[in-house]
Each structure stands twice: as C-alpha cells, then as structure tokens.
Design an enzyme around this catalytic site. Structure first.
Site, PDB file in Angstrom:
ATOM      1  N   ASP A  97      10.297  -9.029 -16.395  1.00  0.00           N
ATOM      2  CA  ASP A  97      10.160  -9.767 -14.971  1.00  0.00           C
ATOM      3  C   ASP A  97       9.443  -8.702 -13.945  1.00  0.00           C
ATOM      4  O   ASP A  97       9.144  -7.599 -14.360  1.00  0.00           O
ATOM      5  CB  ASP A  97      11.588  -9.760 -14.523  1.00  0.00           C
ATOM      6  CG  ASP A  97      12.518 -10.943 -15.034  1.00  0.00           C
ATOM      7  OD1 ASP A  97      11.748 -11.444 -16.105  1.00  0.00           O
ATOM      8  OD2 ASP A  97      13.682 -11.011 -14.694  1.00  0.00           O
ATOM      9  N   HIS A 148       8.501 -16.474 -10.949  1.00  0.00           N
ATOM     10  CA  HIS A 148       9.783 -15.458 -10.570  1.00  0.00           C
ATOM     11  C   HIS A 148       9.881 -15.427  -9.092  1.00  0.00           C
ATOM     12  O   HIS A 148      10.154 -14.346  -8.416  1.00  0.00           O
ATOM     13  CB  HIS A 148       9.615 -13.963 -11.326  1.00  0.00           C
ATOM     14  CG  HIS A 148      10.870 -13.229 -11.156  1.00  0.00           C
ATOM     15  ND1 HIS A 148      12.217 -13.907 -11.637  1.00  0.00           N
ATOM     16  CD2 HIS A 148      11.068 -11.795 -11.074  1.00  0.00           C
ATOM     17  CE1 HIS A 148      12.947 -12.909 -11.540  1.00  0.00           C
ATOM     18  NE2 HIS A 148      12.386 -11.832 -11.176  1.00  0.00           N
ATOM     19  N   HIS A 152      10.122 -12.117  -4.757  1.00  0.00           N
ATOM     20  CA  HIS A 152      11.321 -11.803  -5.200  1.00  0.00           C
ATOM     21  C   HIS A 152      12.509 -11.776  -4.011  1.00  0.00           C
ATOM     22  O   HIS A 152      13.280 -10.711  -4.022  1.00  0.00           O
ATOM     23  CB  HIS A 152      11.162 -10.355  -5.765  1.00  0.00           C
ATOM     24  CG  HIS A 152      12.184  -9.783  -6.800  1.00  0.00           C
ATOM     25  ND1 HIS A 152      13.436  -9.522  -6.390  1.00  0.00           N
ATOM     26  CD2 HIS A 152      12.040  -9.795  -8.258  1.00  0.00           C
ATOM     27  CE1 HIS A 152      14.024  -9.241  -7.740  1.00  0.00           C
ATOM     28  NE2 HIS A 152      13.376  -9.606  -8.657  1.00  0.00           N
ATOM     29  N   HIS A 242      11.743  -5.101 -17.812  1.00  0.00           N
ATOM     30  CA  HIS A 242      11.012  -5.222 -16.533  1.00  0.00           C
ATOM     31  C   HIS A 242       9.549  -4.496 -16.874  1.00  0.00           C
ATOM     32  O   HIS A 242       9.445  -3.587 -17.513  1.00  0.00           O
ATOM     33  CB  HIS A 242      11.440  -4.667 -15.429  1.00  0.00           C
ATOM     34  CG  HIS A 242      12.683  -5.375 -14.944  1.00  0.00           C
ATOM     35  ND1 HIS A 242      13.810  -5.320 -15.736  1.00  0.00           N
ATOM     36  CD2 HIS A 242      12.860  -6.424 -13.825  1.00  0.00           C
ATOM     37  CE1 HIS A 242      14.966  -6.013 -14.919  1.00  0.00           C
ATOM     38  NE2 HIS A 242      14.071  -6.717 -13.778  1.00  0.00           N
TER      39      HIS A 242
END
Length: 277
Positions: A97, A148, A152, A242
């Site tokens: 991510d 995503h 964020h 990540h």
C-alpha cells in the site's frame, strides 16, 4: 397501322431493357456471392461491364448478424470488503500500500521478479502521478494495480462528492500510467462506509481488505515482520505490507526473507481474479 407499330416497338424496347437489367443484377450477385461461372456475360441484349469483385463493395452486416454481444459486466455493491481469496491449493496474495515510492518500490519489484511472483499494489494517486514509470513497470511484469485513493484520507469523514473525487482522480492516473483502469480498491486505514462501497462499485472496482497485517508501518524490525508472515501464512490469506508512507527499508528486507520461505513451503503467491455478476 402506324399507331399499332409504335405500340409494338415500345413493348419490345421495354422488354429488352428489363432483360438487360436482370442480367446485370445476376452478374453482380454472382460476383459478390461467388455463384455462377467467372467472367459470365448476359445471355441476351447488349453486353454490360463485368461486375466488380466482392472486395470492391463496402458490405454492411445486416441487423442481428455477427457474434452475440457479451452482457455488460456488473460490479456488486458490497457491505464489507473481501478479506480472503479463493484458489487451488496453498494460494496467498501479497499486497503493498501507499506507493509507489522510488526509494523502496523498485527494490520490492526486483525481489518479486527474482522469484517470478506477482503481487498487488494499491497506489495513491498523488504518489502515482509522480512515478508513472513504476506503474508502467508493474504492468509489464504482470502485477495488479489497485486504487488507494488520491491522498490517503479517512473516507468516513468525507462527503460522497469528495470520495468520488479521490477515487476517480486516482483511476485516471492509473489508466494513464498502467494502461487499464483499476478493478480493485482499498480504503485507507481499512475504514469503509456505504458511500465508499457504492462509489467503488460505480467505478467498476471490488473492495479488497486483508487477512494478515505485517504491521510494517510501525517499523517493528525486519525479524518481527518475517515472523508475522510465517506464523499467519495459510491458504487464501491476503498479506498487507507497505512500499511507501515512511521508511520502508524493513519491508524491503523482510520480503527478501519471507518470500522464498513461503515458496519453499509450497505456497503459490499470486494475484486474485475478478468474478463479475
């Protein structure tokens, strides 16, 4: 008598013209369909030009002909994200991510390439906009890129209009750099709401969560990340790691250790397939 002769000549003229038209029509049909001898000429009346070949005609298909059109693909509106994946045997999925980040993502891609493994990258639009070459590499190497959001944010604090903007802008960047619009999305922090599910489905995306959190975002140490993956490995598990959002050097080193161990243990690390309604 003159009147009768004129009538007779007129009837003969009409009959001759009809014969010529019929013969010419027959010649055209023979040229298009392939019926009849090549180079044939009308049996009666003056000769006409040889009809053009079939390639000279722009034929339009009749309504109802041709292969049946596939039904439009439809994405269901879910009430919760998918947390596991189905597959034969010991199948697992690795997801990364918050990237792409030119400091860490290339090293992760290198490790995946070394072991010929495909993974999923849930990218943020503002990061992807500055690293389009990395998305192009992901496409070339068979990885799946998901949405995503743009920056964020916590979606549960946004309006529907703001959520749509976050998702749409990121879809556009992914399509430009990756070559296709994303089929998957993930809410930052795993914070989903009804609007996120609905808007994601409207954009043709399925929501994917995770089964196993490596907690690499807390920088717990490379050994701790590896241990969490080894202990949590199981068929259908989706691993959350990540490649951006901070110092991800531990994530890079951990992948180099746990990926070959998963493969040696008989796990098939791959990417999921979409199932449309």
């Amino acid at each position: 008598m003159k009147k009768d002769q004129l009538l007779i000549r007129r009837r003969l003229l009409i009959a001759g013209t009809g014969a010529v038209g019929a013969a010419a029509t027959a010649g055209v049909l023979a040229a298009v369909t392939g019926d009849g001898p090549a180079g044939s000429v009308p049996a009666s009346g003056p000769q006409v030009r040889r009809p053009l070949g079939a390639s000279a005609y722009r034929l339009q298909p009749l309504t109802g002909y041709g292969p049946p059109q596939a039904a439009p693909r439809r994405t269901l509106v879910r009430r919760e994200p998918l947390l596991r994946v189905s597959g034969r045997g010991r199948t697992m999925v690795l997801t990364f991510d918050d990237g792409p980040d030119p400091r860490y993502t290339p090293d992760i891609l290198d490790t995946l390439a070394e072991y010929d493994v495909r993974a999923m990258f849930f990218v943020c639009g503002e990061m992807a906009a500055d690293s389009k070459k990395l998305l192009a590499r992901m496409a070339d190497e068979g990885h799946v890129v998901g949405n995503h959001t743009w920056s964020h944010p916590l979606l549960t604090r946004l309006t529907r209009r703001q959520i749509r903007s976050q998702l749409e802008r990121t879809c556009d960047v992914i399509e430009e750099a990756y070559g296709e619009r994303p089929e998957w999305f993930r809410a930052p922090y795993g914070a989903w709401n009804r609007a996120a599910f609905q808007l994601g489905a409207e954009l043709g995306m399925e929501p994917l969560g995770w089964t196993l959190d490596t907690l690499d975002w807390t920088s717990p140490g490379t050994r701790s990340i590896v241990r969490r993956v080894e202990n949590g490995a199981a068929p259908g598990v989706v691993v959350l790691a990540h490649d951006a959002g901070g110092d991800r050097s531990q994530s890079v080193r951990a992948l180099r250790r746990y990926l070959p161990e998963l493969l040696d243990s008989g796990y098939h690390v791959t990417v999921p397939r979409r199932h449309y309604a």
